[in-house]
Design an enzyme around this catalytic site. Structure first.
Site, short mmCIF file in Angstrom:
data_model
loop_
_atom_site.label_atom_id
_atom_site.label_comp_id
_atom_site.label_asym_id
_atom_site.label_seq_id
_atom_site.Cartn_x
_atom_site.Cartn_y
_atom_site.Cartn_z
N SER A 247 -6.83 17.51 3.58
CA SER A 247 -7.21 18.89 3.86
C SER A 247 -8.63 19.22 3.43
O SER A 247 -9.19 18.58 2.53
CB SER A 247 -6.22 19.80 3.12
N GLY A 248 -9.19 20.24 4.06
CA GLY A 248 -10.49 20.77 3.68
C GLY A 248 -10.39 21.74 2.53
O GLY A 248 -11.40 22.27 2.06
N ASP A 249 -9.18 22.02 2.08
CA ASP A 249 -9.01 22.91 0.92
C ASP A 249 -7.88 22.32 0.07
O ASP A 249 -7.59 21.13 0.17
CB ASP A 249 -8.74 24.35 1.39
N ASP A 250 -7.24 23.14 -0.76
CA ASP A 250 -6.20 22.60 -1.64
C ASP A 250 -5.05 22.01 -0.83
O ASP A 250 -4.64 22.58 0.19
CB ASP A 250 -5.63 23.72 -2.52
#
Ligand SMILES: *[C@@H]1O[C@H](CO)[C@@H](O)[C@H](O)[C@H]1NC(C)=O
Ligand SMILES: *[C@@H]1O[C@H](CO)[C@@H](O)[C@H](O)[C@H]1NC(C)=O
Ligand SMILES: *[C@@H]1O[C@H](CO)[C@@H](O)[C@H](O)[C@H]1NC(C)=O
Ligand SMILES: *[C@@H]1O[C@H](CO)[C@@H](O)[C@H](O)[C@H]1NC(C)=O
Ligand SMILES: *[C@@H]1O[C@H](CO)[C@@H](O)[C@H](O)[C@H]1NC(C)=O
Ligand SMILES: *[C@@H]1O[C@H](CO)[C@@H](O)[C@H](O)[C@H]1NC(C)=O
Ligand SMILES: *[C@@H]1O[C@H](CO)[C@@H](O)[C@H](O)[C@H]1NC(C)=O
Ligand SMILES: *[C@@H]1O[C@H](CO)[C@@H](O)[C@H](O)[C@H]1NC(C)=O
Ligand SMILES: CC(=O)N[C@H]1CO[C@H](CO)[C@@H](O)[C@@H]1O
Length: 460
Positions: A247-250
């Site tokens: 993912s590009g975040d958490d």
């Protein structure tokens, strides 16, 4: 990759149904509840060519099958094909089953395919930097009971590229949609489905109880912001198991509302187990607790995690104005490599819903336990940054070996306004966490969600 690919019997024969159409042969699957009634998406006029918009077909199917809620429930089979659709709602005592070659494609055509929904009471605003409303998720549901989204690893593809561009270019008036948001629902299962190209977050259960998420694959381009994997938000009694998330975040972001809105709603996330998860997240955490934690986060048990190229392992994020608490957090058996920071706590995560937060609402961070952790190629072991007026207390870290990588910093442990103990940790921790013999605790009792045994169901 420690993601276990378990065998499943997929019968590849095709048999003729009474209506004469070629039905795929029945597939066995596991679920919290099996259904008495079955329908196929094509019964409702859907066309799986990747071009025809099927929002009406999904809506008609769900409306039709909702009549069986009190009569054993119903399952909607999404067969092989590419099923373009806008946002649609799910219903109670309902299973959406995706065939292994089924792809539900999010419409990119126009905004009408993505109706607006109200901001969540515990968030006050739409988030995503938007002051407007927010677009309903591709699969949406609220105030339901007993909902299953599962399959033979079929795919839900948000086709998010246009949303990402419009977001970057500040062209959006309202907040981006998620792939799945289920609100205020008791008994929810999301399993054996691949989520990809979400416009924003992927899977968002909020105000839910008794949630099983298993065998989910989430693939988001790592350079796109806010594409969180799974966000359990103000939910009770959840297990998240056997997932692979890039993912590009958490990968997993545990939440419970923000500032004065979250405090007012007061719904914590508690009794959460996270097991056997593999995470790739160069810009974020394997598991984040916060930053929206104003309703409280309590009793989180994380075990058997594999992390590859992540910004941090476990991250606690909070701020003055949040109130709430993060307490009774336990993690063990984490194996990681390519870690910018292994343990990270930030008391000054300064993002607010608006200016209306209470500056006297201080968060409590207490009883945080990490043990049996091995990491390779580490840049910084820990940044533990509590609040001057609300120290983070009861931190325990034991049996941890962090091997430094080529970019390792000189200061490995930077601790401010925190207290606790460590045991058998290398490199040597900060003075705020002195050595004390013994292992950190991990609860031995089960969570109520562990008593949920999945039944063997059939798509027939
Ligand atoms: C499910 O599909 C994804 C994407 O195609 C793949 O990466 C993953 O390994 C599959 N999982 C299983 C259990 O087959
Ligand atoms: C997911 O699929 C695997 C086989 O690939 C199966 O063992 C498991 O029971 C399934 N889980 C759920 C919840 O559907
Ligand atoms: C929908 O529900 C009605 C009423 O029960 C039923 O007659 C009909 O066959 C169902 N299916 C479709 C495809 O409309
Ligand atoms: C979907 O559910 C939301 C929230 O309950 C509701 O506002 C909306 O009208 C529903 N949409 C449809 C198409 O039924
Ligand atoms: C769910 O039900 C509650 C209570 O009736 C209501 O306030 C809320 O608006 C409903 N949620 C949605 C999204 O419709
Ligand atoms: C070390 O980790 C970084 C990411 O933090 C990664 O880019 C790099 O390739 C890794 N090096 C080795 C030798 O694994
Ligand atoms: C310490 O952690 C390692 C790696 O997770 C594990 O194999 C080992 O059993 C742990 N030792 C003890 C005493 O718990
Ligand atoms: C250590 O953390 C404090 C507080 O967050 C920060 O001000 C300081 O710059 C950090 N020190 C280093 C060397 O990174
Ligand atoms: C009471 C206390 O220890 N406060 C410290 C909190 O952290 C800051 C640095 O960020 C120190 O300056 C304070 O002394």
């Amino acid at each position: 990759m420690v993601f276990h690919i378990l065998g499943v019997v997929i019968i590849l024969l095709v048999s003729a149904s009474p209506s004469g159409r070629a039905d795929p042969a029945p597939v066995q699957y596991s679920a919290i509840n099996c259904r008495k009634h079955t329908a196929v998406l094509t019964d409702f006029g859907a066309v799986g060519d990747g071009k025809t918009l099927n929002t009406k077909a999904f809506e008609t199917a769900v409306a039709n099958l909702s009549q069986f809620a009190a009569d054993g429930g119903a399952q909607l089979i999404v067969p092989a094909g590419k099923w373009l659709t806008g946002s649609f709602n799910l219903t109670s005592h309902f299973t959406l089953f995706l065939h292994k070659d089924a792809v539900i494609l999010g419409s990119q055509v126009n905004m009408e395919d993505w109706p607006l929904v109200a901001p969540l009471p515990s968030f006050g605003t739409a988030a995503d930097g938007s002051t407007g409303a927010r677009h309903a998720s591709l699969l949406f549901g609220a105030n339901l009971t007993d909902v299953v989204i599962t399959g033979n690893n079929g795919t839900i593809d948000g086709q998010g590229a246009k949303w990402w561009d419009d977001f970057k270019n500040k062209k959006l008036k309202d907040a981006r949609p998620f792939l799945v948001e289920i609100q205020s629902t008791d008994q929810l299962q999301i399993s054996n489905v691949t989520f990809t190209n979400s416009p924003m977050w992927n899977v968002h259960p909020v105000y839910c109880s008794n949630v099983v998420i298993q065998g989910v694959t989430i693939l988001a381009p790592v350079e796109v912001p806010n594409t969180d994997g799974i966000n359990p938000d103000s939910c009770t009694n959840i297990r998240i198991e056997d997932c692979y998330i890039a993912s590009g975040d958490d990968c997993i972001a545990v939440k419970s509302g923000i500032d004065q809105y979250g405090i007012k709603v007061g719904k914590p996330t508690k009794q959460l187990a996270i097991r056997r998860v593999t995470c790739v997240s160069p810009d974020s955490a394997v598991v984040a607790l916060g930053s929206e934690m104003s309703g409280g986060i309590q009793d989180v048990r994380i075990e058997d995690v594999t992390a590859i190229n992540c910004q941090s392992g476990i991250r606690i994020k909070t701020a003055v104005g949040r109130g709430g608490y993060v307490k009774d957090i336990f993690a063990r058996r984490m194996t990681m490599s390519g870690m910018e920071k292994v343990f990270w706590m930030s008391g000054a995560y300064k993002s607010h819903a608006d200016g209306g937060f209470d500056p006297n609402a201080l968060p409590v961070v207490h009883n945080i336990n990490y043990r049996d952790v091995v990491a390779q190629n580490v840049t910084v072991s820990a940044i533990l940054d509590g609040l001057e007026k609300a120290h983070f207390t009861g931190i325990c870290i034991s049996n941890v070996t962090l091997n430094l990588g080529p970019a390792a910093r000189e200061l490995q442990w930077n601790c401010t306004n925190v207290s606790g103990t460590t045991s058998r940790v290398t490199p040597k921790p900060c003075d705020e966490l002195p050595e004390k013999a013994g292992d950190c605790p991990f609860p031995e009792d089960k969570l109520p969600i562990d008593d949920v045994v999945l039944k063997s169901c059939s798509t027939a």
